[in-house]
Scaffold this active site. Structure first.
Site, PDB file in Angstrom:
ATOM      1  N   THR A   1       0.868  -1.174   0.000  1.00 19.15           N
ATOM      2  CA  THR A   1       0.000   0.000   0.000  1.00 19.15           C
ATOM      3  C   THR A   1       0.904   1.223   0.000  1.00 19.15           C
ATOM      4  O   THR A   1       1.635   1.484   0.954  1.00 19.15           O
ATOM      5  CB  THR A   1      -0.923   0.021   1.224  1.00 19.15           C
ATOM      6  OG1 THR A   1      -1.759  -1.133   1.177  1.00 19.15           O
ATOM      7  CG2 THR A   1      -1.788   1.271   1.220  1.00 19.15           C
TER       8      THR A   1
ATOM      9  N   LYS B   1      -7.294   1.201  -2.893  1.00 17.86           N
ATOM     10  CA  LYS B   1      -6.895   0.772  -1.547  1.00 17.86           C
ATOM     11  C   LYS B   1      -7.165   1.859  -0.519  1.00 17.86           C
ATOM     12  O   LYS B   1      -7.515   1.579   0.639  1.00 17.86           O
ATOM     13  CB  LYS B   1      -5.414   0.387  -1.535  1.00 17.86           C
ATOM     14  CG  LYS B   1      -4.915  -0.121  -0.174  1.00 17.86           C
ATOM     15  CD  LYS B   1      -5.656  -1.371   0.304  1.00 17.86           C
ATOM     16  CE  LYS B   1      -5.239  -1.783   1.718  1.00 17.86           C
ATOM     17  NZ  LYS B   1      -3.888  -2.327   1.800  1.00 17.86           N
TER      18      LYS B   1
ATOM     19  N   LYS C   1       0.244   4.729   8.570  1.00 20.95           N
ATOM     20  CA  LYS C   1       0.846   5.082   7.282  1.00 20.95           C
ATOM     21  C   LYS C   1      -0.213   5.200   6.196  1.00 20.95           C
ATOM     22  O   LYS C   1      -0.234   6.155   5.423  1.00 20.95           O
ATOM     23  CB  LYS C   1       1.899   4.046   6.912  1.00 20.95           C
ATOM     24  CG  LYS C   1       2.543   4.226   5.545  1.00 20.95           C
ATOM     25  CD  LYS C   1       1.915   3.359   4.461  1.00 20.95           C
ATOM     26  CE  LYS C   1       2.147   1.881   4.716  1.00 20.95           C
ATOM     27  NZ  LYS C   1       1.647   1.023   3.594  1.00 20.95           N
TER      28      LYS C   1
END
Length: 303
Positions: free
Chosen positions: A102, A177, A245
């Site tokens: 990701t 995502k 993150k």
């Protein structure tokens, strides 16, 4: 075009909580697999299965026709793809590059452009499903890139996931995502609050879960992570530090598009609180503990 399994060598970089299982499926399917990880010991099980260790990213890149990466942060992705001795510099023309980390949509587009300039074929293909999805080869895979490249590597992706969709051009997988992480981040708050409410109300949370998981409140997090919360299992299927993150990437992207995301901002603030208390290496379901503890938690002391 389809790839010939007998002639295809796959390189896999990043064999952590999810990557180890993903690479293992490829080995078990009969592919020749070469692996690299910053901590070599995390590849021991794969090597016992038949994978081959390579000492550097560049060495692996030069010897593989398909290269899959599953690392931690966008900076890691940038380093291994674009750095000196990295994948794009060392891979042979015609090699397929599949980044399943990701990362940021902008970096995915940059890698795609630089790969094309070198005759390489790049896809961004982040995943969802956590450690369970990786072990069971039931990951959702969200791809961005050219349709022909996607179709060529689809048999390989099918070994790791069951819901595999080409979302659009380079970067589209990463944008998808972000949609996934936004939904999870806000949904996790609801799951934690529901379970904490059950406990404070004097109910048996396991019995409550039987009633609500199959109804309108049902979600992957409720079915898969609420049982871990109830059992006091906060081991990582997906790390708090990686969730933070991802939320930072999503918040930055949303701001660029002028989109308000108050639910995401709230979730980020709660996970930041967990990180400050030492929970970066715990699973995301540890958010539940914030609701039941009235004093600051010290995860450093509780490891």
């Amino acid at each position: 075009m389809t790839l010939d399994k007998e002639k295809t060598t796959i390189g896999f970089i990043g064999t952590g909580v999810m990557g180890k299982s993903m690479a293992g499926h490829l080995v078990k399917a009969g592919y020749r697999v070469k692996v690299f990880n910053r901590t070599k010991a995390r590849t021991d099980e794969l090597i016992r299965l038949g994978a081959e260790w390579k000492d550097t990213v560049g060495e692996l890149a030069a010897e593989c026709g398909v290269i899959i990466t599953m690392v931690g942060y966008p900076q890691d992705v940038e380093d291994i793809y674009l750095g000196e001795g990295g994948i794009i510099r060392e891979a042979k023309p015609g090699t397929y590059l599949i980044d399943m980390t990701t990362s940021t949509p902008s970096l995915a587009r940059r890698i795609f452009a630089e790969a094309r300039a070198k005759g390489l074929l790049a896809l961004d293909a982040p995943v969802s499903g956590g450690d369970v999805g990786a072990r069971e080869a039931r990951l959702a895979i969200m791809a961005g890139g050219e349709e022909a490249d996607f179709k060529a590597v689809l048999p390989i992706l099918n070994l790791m996931g069951v819901n595999i969709v080409l979302q659009g051009p380079a970067g589209a997988g990463q944008h998808t995502k972000m949609c996934n992480q936004i939904a999870i981040a806000s949904g996790m708050i609801g799951v934690c609050e529901a379970m904490a409410y059950a406990v404070r109300a004097g109910l048996n949370p396991e019995v409550v879960l039987k009633s609500i998981a199959g109804g309108a409140a049902g979600s992957w997090s409720l079915s898969n992570l609420a049982p871990r919360m109830i059992a006091g299992d906060f081991e990582p299927g997906f790390y708090v530090k990686h969730m933070i993150k991802d939320m930072v990437i999503a918040l930055d992207s949303a701001r660029e598009m002028g989109l308000m995301t108050p639910g995401l901002e709230l979730a980020k603030s709660l996970y930041d609180k967990l990180a400050a208390q030492g929970a970066n290496e715990r699973g995301t379901q540890v958010l539940f503990k914030l609701y039941l503890e009235e004093r600051p938690l010290d995860f450093r002391a509780a490891r």
